[in-house]
Design a protein around this motif. Structure first.
Motif, PDB file in Angstrom:
ATOM      1  N   ASP A  89      35.996  48.141  45.026  1.00  0.00           N
ATOM      2  CA  ASP A  89      37.083  48.787  44.283  1.00  0.00           C
ATOM      3  C   ASP A  89      36.962  48.339  42.833  1.00  0.00           C
ATOM      4  O   ASP A  89      37.185  47.175  42.514  1.00  0.00           O
ATOM      5  N   PHE A  90      36.597  49.254  41.948  1.00  0.00           N
ATOM      6  CA  PHE A  90      36.302  48.906  40.567  1.00  0.00           C
ATOM      7  C   PHE A  90      37.526  48.956  39.664  1.00  0.00           C
ATOM      8  O   PHE A  90      37.411  48.839  38.452  1.00  0.00           O
ATOM      9  N   SER A  91      38.714  49.115  40.245  1.00  0.00           N
ATOM     10  CA  SER A  91      39.934  49.153  39.443  1.00  0.00           C
ATOM     11  C   SER A  91      40.554  47.760  39.368  1.00  0.00           C
ATOM     12  O   SER A  91      40.122  46.827  40.047  1.00  0.00           O
ATOM     13  N   CYS A  92      41.552  47.625  38.537  1.00  0.00           N
ATOM     14  CA  CYS A  92      42.269  46.351  38.393  1.00  0.00           C
ATOM     15  C   CYS A  92      43.367  46.284  39.446  1.00  0.00           C
ATOM     16  O   CYS A  92      43.916  47.319  39.810  1.00  0.00           O
ATOM     17  N   PRO A  93      43.701  45.109  39.925  1.00  0.00           N
ATOM     18  CA  PRO A  93      43.122  43.794  39.629  1.00  0.00           C
ATOM     19  C   PRO A  93      41.938  43.476  40.548  1.00  0.00           C
ATOM     20  O   PRO A  93      41.736  44.126  41.560  1.00  0.00           O
ATOM     21  N   ILE A  94      41.202  42.449  40.175  1.00  0.00           N
ATOM     22  CA  ILE A  94      40.167  41.882  41.035  1.00  0.00           C
ATOM     23  C   ILE A  94      40.851  40.763  41.815  1.00  0.00           C
ATOM     24  O   ILE A  94      41.458  39.866  41.224  1.00  0.00           O
ATOM     25  N   LYS A  95      40.763  40.828  43.123  1.00  0.00           N
ATOM     26  CA  LYS A  95      41.496  39.886  43.976  1.00  0.00           C
ATOM     27  C   LYS A  95      40.969  38.460  43.843  1.00  0.00           C
ATOM     28  O   LYS A  95      39.792  38.243  43.574  1.00  0.00           O
ATOM     29  N   GLU A  96      41.882  37.506  44.070  1.00  0.00           N
ATOM     30  CA  GLU A  96      41.464  36.104  44.093  1.00  0.00           C
ATOM     31  C   GLU A  96      40.593  35.884  45.321  1.00  0.00           C
ATOM     32  O   GLU A  96      40.946  36.272  46.429  1.00  0.00           O
ATOM     33  N   LYS A  97      39.429  35.306  45.085  1.00  0.00           N
ATOM     34  CA  LYS A  97      38.456  35.138  46.153  1.00  0.00           C
ATOM     35  C   LYS A  97      37.247  34.412  45.580  1.00  0.00           C
ATOM     36  O   LYS A  97      37.050  34.390  44.371  1.00  0.00           O
TER      37      LYS A  97
END
Length: 147
Positions: free
Chosen positions: A73-81
């Motif tokens: 998924d190239f949209s915001c946000p990028i999940k914490e991981k």
């Protein structure tokens, strides 16, 4: 993989989401003739880190980076991981960046130290820092193969 191909590998750990609650600071220093770094050659501050990253890098570059860490998924946000970067091809990345509108058609050659800092909007607390050194070579020099 061959000895003439350069790839970027490693771990990227997001302990908080990479989203628009962060401020992105970019500060470039340039290497002077006697070997010292002159800070603040270029200074940028972007109030919405994630959205600004997409705008600044443009979609093909953003997508290439995220695909290398298996984000679909190239949209915001990028999940914490904790992400593992697999074989980000530097030749392809440089080629894509140079094709994009973000990179000026003329640029002073030399060595630049780019410092990327993320801060929380509400407290201005620094939460991340990344430093990379980039050599911008003359067009007739070999710019795509890193030793």
């Amino acid at each position: 993989m061959s000895s003439s191909k350069t790839v970027l590998k490693g771990n990227i750990n997001f302990y908080i989401p990479y989203d628009d609650s962060l401020i992105m600071d970019l500060n470039f220093a340039i290497l002077d003739k006697i070997g010292g770094w002159k800070d603040n050659a270029l200074v940028f501050e972007f109030p919405n880190a994630c959205s600004s990253s997409i705008s600044l890098l443009e979609y093909p570059v953003w997508e290439m980076i995220l695909k290398s860490i298996n984000v679909t998924d190239f949209s915001c946000p990028i999940k914490e991981k904790n992400y593992v970067m697999h074989d980000l091809d530097m030749d392809s990345l440089v080629y894509t960046v140079r094709k994009s509108k973000m990179f000026p058609k003329t640029f002073f050659y030399g060595s630049y130290k780019a410092k990327y800092i993320l801060k929380k909007k509400n407290s201005n607390t620094q939460v991340a820092c990344f430093i990379i050194i980039v050599d911008v070579a003359r067009p007739w020099e070999d710019t795509y193969h890193y030793q």
